[in-house]
Design a protein around this motif. Structure first.
Motif, PDB file in Angstrom:
ATOM      1  N   GLY A 159       0.804  -1.221   0.000  1.00 21.76           N
ATOM      2  CA  GLY A 159       0.000   0.000   0.000  1.00 21.76           C
ATOM      3  C   GLY A 159       0.834   1.267   0.000  1.00 21.76           C
ATOM      4  N   MET A 160       0.164   2.393   0.250  1.00 16.79           N
ATOM      5  CA  MET A 160       0.817   3.706   0.217  1.00 16.79           C
ATOM      6  C   MET A 160       0.464   4.473   1.487  1.00 16.79           C
ATOM      7  SD  MET A 160       0.445   4.917  -3.775  1.00 16.79           S
ATOM      8  CE  MET A 160      -1.280   5.404  -3.673  1.00 16.79           C
ATOM      9  N   LEU A 161       1.380   5.347   1.899  1.00 26.56           N
ATOM     10  CA  LEU A 161       1.185   6.208   3.060  1.00 26.56           C
ATOM     11  C   LEU A 161       1.813   7.557   2.770  1.00 26.56           C
ATOM     12  CD1 LEU A 161       0.507   6.756   6.105  1.00 26.56           C
ATOM     13  CD2 LEU A 161       2.768   5.781   6.633  1.00 26.56           C
ATOM     14  N   VAL A 162       1.088   8.631   3.033  1.00 24.83           N
ATOM     15  CA  VAL A 162       1.634   9.985   2.907  1.00 24.83           C
ATOM     16  C   VAL A 162       1.737  10.593   4.298  1.00 24.83           C
ATOM     17  CG1 VAL A 162       1.194  12.328   2.075  1.00 24.83           C
ATOM     18  CG2 VAL A 162       0.831  10.368   0.558  1.00 24.83           C
ATOM     19  N   LEU A 163       2.908  11.130   4.610  1.00 24.61           N
ATOM     20  CA  LEU A 163       3.157  11.834   5.867  1.00 24.61           C
ATOM     21  C   LEU A 163       3.476  13.287   5.545  1.00 24.61           C
ATOM     22  CD1 LEU A 163       5.478   9.171   7.543  1.00 24.61           C
ATOM     23  CD2 LEU A 163       3.032   9.488   7.914  1.00 24.61           C
ATOM     24  N   SER A 164       2.966  14.197   6.374  1.00 20.07           N
ATOM     25  CA  SER A 164       3.137  15.614   6.051  1.00 20.07           C
ATOM     26  C   SER A 164       3.232  16.465   7.307  1.00 20.07           C
ATOM     27  CB  SER A 164       1.958  16.097   5.194  1.00 20.07           C
ATOM     28  OG  SER A 164       2.076  17.471   4.896  1.00 20.07           O
ATOM     29  N   LYS A 165       4.109  17.463   7.255  1.00 17.73           N
ATOM     30  CA  LYS A 165       4.161  18.484   8.283  1.00 17.73           C
ATOM     31  C   LYS A 165       3.114  19.571   8.045  1.00 17.73           C
ATOM     32  CE  LYS A 165       9.025  17.951   9.544  1.00 17.73           C
ATOM     33  NZ  LYS A 165       8.756  17.712  10.977  1.00 17.73           N
ATOM     34  N   HIS A 166       2.574  19.591   6.844  1.00 14.93           N
ATOM     35  CA  HIS A 166       1.568  20.588   6.470  1.00 14.93           C
ATOM     36  C   HIS A 166       0.200  19.926   6.402  1.00 14.93           C
ATOM     37  CE1 HIS A 166       4.625  23.624   5.426  1.00 14.93           C
ATOM     38  NE2 HIS A 166       5.323  22.605   4.948  1.00 14.93           N
ATOM     39  N   PRO A 167      -0.851  20.669   6.688  1.00 13.79           N
ATOM     40  CA  PRO A 167      -2.192  20.076   6.675  1.00 13.79           C
ATOM     41  C   PRO A 167      -2.580  19.533   5.310  1.00 13.79           C
ATOM     42  CG  PRO A 167      -2.201  22.206   7.800  1.00 13.79           C
ATOM     43  CD  PRO A 167      -0.854  22.075   7.153  1.00 13.79           C
ATOM     44  N   ILE A 168      -3.344  18.452   5.335  1.00 11.36           N
ATOM     45  CA  ILE A 168      -3.914  17.847   4.127  1.00 11.36           C
ATOM     46  C   ILE A 168      -5.392  18.233   4.075  1.00 11.36           C
ATOM     47  CG2 ILE A 168      -4.394  15.696   2.907  1.00 11.36           C
ATOM     48  CD1 ILE A 168      -2.032  14.457   4.493  1.00 11.36           C
ATOM     49  N   ASP A 169      -5.799  18.824   2.975  1.00 12.16           N
ATOM     50  CA  ASP A 169      -7.205  19.218   2.805  1.00 12.16           C
ATOM     51  C   ASP A 169      -8.019  17.968   2.500  1.00 12.16           C
ATOM     52  OD1 ASP A 169      -9.664  20.249   2.176  1.00 12.16           O
ATOM     53  OD2 ASP A 169      -9.015  21.220   0.314  1.00 12.16           O
ATOM     54  N   THR A 170      -8.529  17.324   3.544  1.00 15.88           N
ATOM     55  CA  THR A 170      -9.210  16.048   3.364  1.00 15.88           C
ATOM     56  C   THR A 170     -10.482  16.183   2.531  1.00 15.88           C
ATOM     57  OG1 THR A 170     -10.329  16.352   5.498  1.00 15.88           O
ATOM     58  CG2 THR A 170      -8.259  15.122   5.493  1.00 15.88           C
ATOM     59  N   ASP A 171     -11.115  17.350   2.575  1.00 18.49           N
ATOM     60  CA  ASP A 171     -12.331  17.536   1.784  1.00 18.49           C
ATOM     61  C   ASP A 171     -12.029  17.603   0.286  1.00 18.49           C
ATOM     62  OD1 ASP A 171     -13.959  17.553   4.020  1.00 18.49           O
ATOM     63  OD2 ASP A 171     -13.826  19.733   4.277  1.00 18.49           O
ATOM     64  N   GLY A 172     -10.800  17.952  -0.058  1.00 16.42           N
ATOM     65  CA  GLY A 172     -10.435  18.103  -1.457  1.00 16.42           C
ATOM     66  C   GLY A 172      -9.730  16.908  -2.062  1.00 16.42           C
ATOM     67  N   VAL A 173      -9.539  15.837  -1.282  1.00 17.38           N
ATOM     68  CA  VAL A 173      -8.827  14.663  -1.786  1.00 17.38           C
ATOM     69  C   VAL A 173      -9.627  14.006  -2.906  1.00 17.38           C
ATOM     70  CG1 VAL A 173      -8.106  12.312  -1.200  1.00 17.38           C
ATOM     71  CG2 VAL A 173      -7.563  14.204   0.349  1.00 17.38           C
ATOM     72  N   ARG A 174      -8.910  13.618  -3.966  1.00  8.89           N
ATOM     73  CA  ARG A 174      -9.508  12.797  -5.027  1.00  8.89           C
ATOM     74  C   ARG A 174      -8.714  11.492  -5.135  1.00  8.89           C
ATOM     75  NH1 ARG A 174     -10.209  15.812 -10.639  1.00  8.89           N
ATOM     76  NH2 ARG A 174     -11.859  14.236 -10.905  1.00  8.89           N
ATOM     77  N   THR A 175      -9.420  10.380  -5.162  1.00 10.04           N
ATOM     78  CA  THR A 175      -8.788   9.086  -5.389  1.00 10.04           C
ATOM     79  C   THR A 175      -9.365   8.477  -6.662  1.00 10.04           C
ATOM     80  OG1 THR A 175     -10.411   7.854  -4.069  1.00 10.04           O
ATOM     81  CG2 THR A 175      -8.480   8.750  -2.913  1.00 10.04           C
ATOM     82  N   PHE A 176      -8.561   7.640  -7.317  1.00  7.64           N
ATOM     83  CA  PHE A 176      -8.932   7.092  -8.625  1.00  7.64           C
ATOM     84  C   PHE A 176      -8.747   5.575  -8.651  1.00  7.64           C
ATOM     85  CE2 PHE A 176      -7.437  11.424  -8.967  1.00  7.64           C
ATOM     86  CZ  PHE A 176      -8.438  12.035  -9.708  1.00  7.64           C
ATOM     87  N   ARG A 177      -8.994   4.956  -7.535  1.00 10.45           N
ATOM     88  CA  ARG A 177      -8.776   3.521  -7.390  1.00 10.45           C
ATOM     89  C   ARG A 177      -9.666   2.700  -8.324  1.00 10.45           C
ATOM     90  NH1 ARG A 177     -11.127   0.187  -2.502  1.00 10.45           N
ATOM     91  NH2 ARG A 177     -10.017  -1.799  -2.686  1.00 10.45           N
ATOM     92  N   ASN A 178     -10.855   3.180  -8.616  1.00 12.54           N
ATOM     93  CA  ASN A 178     -11.828   2.384  -9.358  1.00 12.54           C
ATOM     94  C   ASN A 178     -11.915   2.736 -10.833  1.00 12.54           C
ATOM     95  OD1 ASN A 178     -12.948   0.890  -7.022  1.00 12.54           O
ATOM     96  ND2 ASN A 178     -13.453   2.966  -6.356  1.00 12.54           N
ATOM     97  N   PHE A 179     -11.085   3.652 -11.293  1.00 16.13           N
ATOM     98  CA  PHE A 179     -11.099   4.010 -12.710  1.00 16.13           C
ATOM     99  C   PHE A 179     -10.765   2.779 -13.548  1.00 16.13           C
ATOM    100  CE2 PHE A 179      -9.058   5.350 -16.614  1.00 16.13           C
ATOM    101  CZ  PHE A 179      -9.932   6.327 -17.090  1.00 16.13           C
ATOM    102  N   LEU A 180     -11.605   2.466 -14.540  1.00 12.60           N
ATOM    103  CA  LEU A 180     -11.402   1.278 -15.371  1.00 12.60           C
ATOM    104  C   LEU A 180     -10.377   1.549 -16.464  1.00 12.60           C
ATOM    105  CD1 LEU A 180     -15.060  -0.023 -15.832  1.00 12.60           C
ATOM    106  CD2 LEU A 180     -13.362  -0.731 -14.133  1.00 12.60           C
ATOM    107  N   TRP A 181      -9.507   0.574 -16.666  1.00 13.41           N
ATOM    108  CA  TRP A 181      -8.455   0.702 -17.672  1.00 13.41           C
ATOM    109  C   TRP A 181      -9.057   0.993 -19.044  1.00 13.41           C
ATOM    110  CZ3 TRP A 181      -4.164  -3.611 -18.361  1.00 13.41           C
ATOM    111  CH2 TRP A 181      -3.155  -3.123 -19.197  1.00 13.41           C
TER     112      TRP A 181
END
Length: 405
Positions: A159-181
């Motif tokens: 899997g993947m993990l992102v660590l940050s000293k700066h805030p992550i705008d959780t409301d603006g996150v976009r994921t593309f896990r289900n995009f079909l090839w």
């Protein structure tokens, strides 16, 4: 010990939620105010913190005694990135593995290195180990690791993990896990070498379910001094471990192409995220693309131009971070390295000397509009004191320092 509050981020109907972590209220940093330009170090590190069975990584990280995790933590502490993608970090629902890694390793000084604190983190489900129900590699079975949406012995491996000293705008996150090839126009689909038809390795029934991302593609808006930088992260499948059909090589090519299209105006209109929102990145936005992309622009087994389609994208800037350690290692190991066309200075991964040799496969690529201030690959010269960290993983941390104006 951190007491974290985990917040859900929608990643589509009837799917597991992505998770972003923030510290307890007493320890939460105040929102950053808009100020002058800020120096930010972005990095990627395939840390090989994957395990053979589900739950093993959390067990290993639950005490401070795992030797590999100690070395990975020391690499991070000595490079001190502000925003970091870790590839090959087994996904654990609820973020327990991420908390354990921070509490027991990153926030504990390793071999004289200073502890480092990341108050913000993001992790989410990935496609590895998720069954497709089809025999993707045509070995007569439908339940092997090769038959999952992404190669894996269990869901969440690599899997993947992102660590940050700066805030992550959780409301603006976009994921593309289900995009079909198949929904990528002109997709480079694999072909059955026994037939004259192109792109026919997979049946229509398979293509109706097969996802493009072998793990996932994440667009994480990072808030830096009142500005937003989109951290675009992924880990495409290696272009190997297949047959003449090159099903992994073609997929690797298109997983890389996905970000090239996403950040190029006019090319990402076909893209949809896991919430059904369509379109690529707004051309006014700044971004950093990061990850292990398993493709070298000159050497190795990837499909021609797999890496260069991203490196040559009009809004992408390649700062070409490198290291002396990679040059020395290539000369000492010889083998396939002697025949490489690409400069050893840029190598990021120490693979078998015979094949494919050391390659440049890990990237931190800022957009135009962000000002490069430096960077490098953490590959200590063999024989020096810190060379003991070279076996933390077969990949090396890549960092780029940027001025966010």
């Amino acid at each position: 010990m951190r007491r974290s509050r985990w917040m859900s981020v929608s990643v589509g109907l009837a799917l597991s939620a992505g998770l972003a972590v923030s510290p307890a209220a007493a320890n939460t940093a105040q929102p950053e105010e808009r100020g002058g330009p800020q120096d930010v170090r972005f990095a990627t590190f395939n840390a090989s913190l994957n395990r053979a069975a589900e739950g093993e990584l959390l067990t290993d990280l639950s005490t401070p005694d795992d030797e590999q995790a100690q070395k990975v933590a020391e690499v991070i502490q000595r490079n001190r990135p502000d925003v970091l993608l870790i590839n090959e970090f087994d996904y654990v629902a609820g973020g327990a593995a991420a908390d354990a890694f921070r509490d027991n390793y990153l926030e504990v000084g390793q071999n004289g290195a200073e502890p480092i604190d990341y108050p913000h983190a993001y992790t989410a489900p990935v496609n590895t180990g998720v069954p497709t129900g089809f025999d993707l590699n045509r070995d007569g079975s439908t339940d092997g690791p090769d038959d999952a949406h992404g190669f894996g012995d269990f869901e969440g491996q690599y899997g993947m993990l992102v660590l940050s000293k700066h805030p992550i705008d959780t409301d603006g996150v976009r994921t593309f896990r289900n995009f079909l090839w198949k929904d990528m126009p002109g997709a480079t689909l694999p072909s059955d070498p026994a037939t004259p038809d192109e792109g026919d390795w997979y049946s229509d029934e398979i293509l109706d379910v097969l996802r493009l991302s072998s793990k996932s593609h994440w667009d994480l808006p990072i808030e830096i001094g009142g500005r937003t930088v989109h951290f675009l992260t992924a880990h495409p499948t290696p272009p190997s471990f297949d047959g003449e059909e090159d099903r992994n090589g073609t997929r690797n090519h298109d997983e890389i192409r996905f970000w090239a299209d996403y950040v190029t105006p006019g090319k990402g209109d076909y893209i949809y995220d896991d919430d059904g929102v369509r379109g690529g990145l707004d051309p006014r936005e700044r971004f950093v693309i990061a990850g292990d992309y398993n493709a070298d622009p000159h050497d190795g087994d990837s499909v021609d131009a797999a890496a260069t389609q991203l490196l040559d994208a009009p809004r992408v800037r390649d700062t070409r971070p490198g290291s002396v350690g990679a040059v020395v290692a290539g000369r000492q190991e010889g083998g396939a390295n002697d025949d490489h066309v690409g400069p050893a200075w840029l190598d990021t991964a120490d693979f078998a000397a015979e094949s494919p040799g050391n390659l440049r496969v890990d990237y931190v690529l800022p957009s135009r509009g962000l000002i490069p201030r430096g960077g490098g690959v953490f590959w200590p010269v063999p024989g020096t004191e810190l060379a003991r960290l070279n076996d933390a993983s077969d990949h090396h941390l890549v960092r780029v320092d940027l001025l966010v104006p």
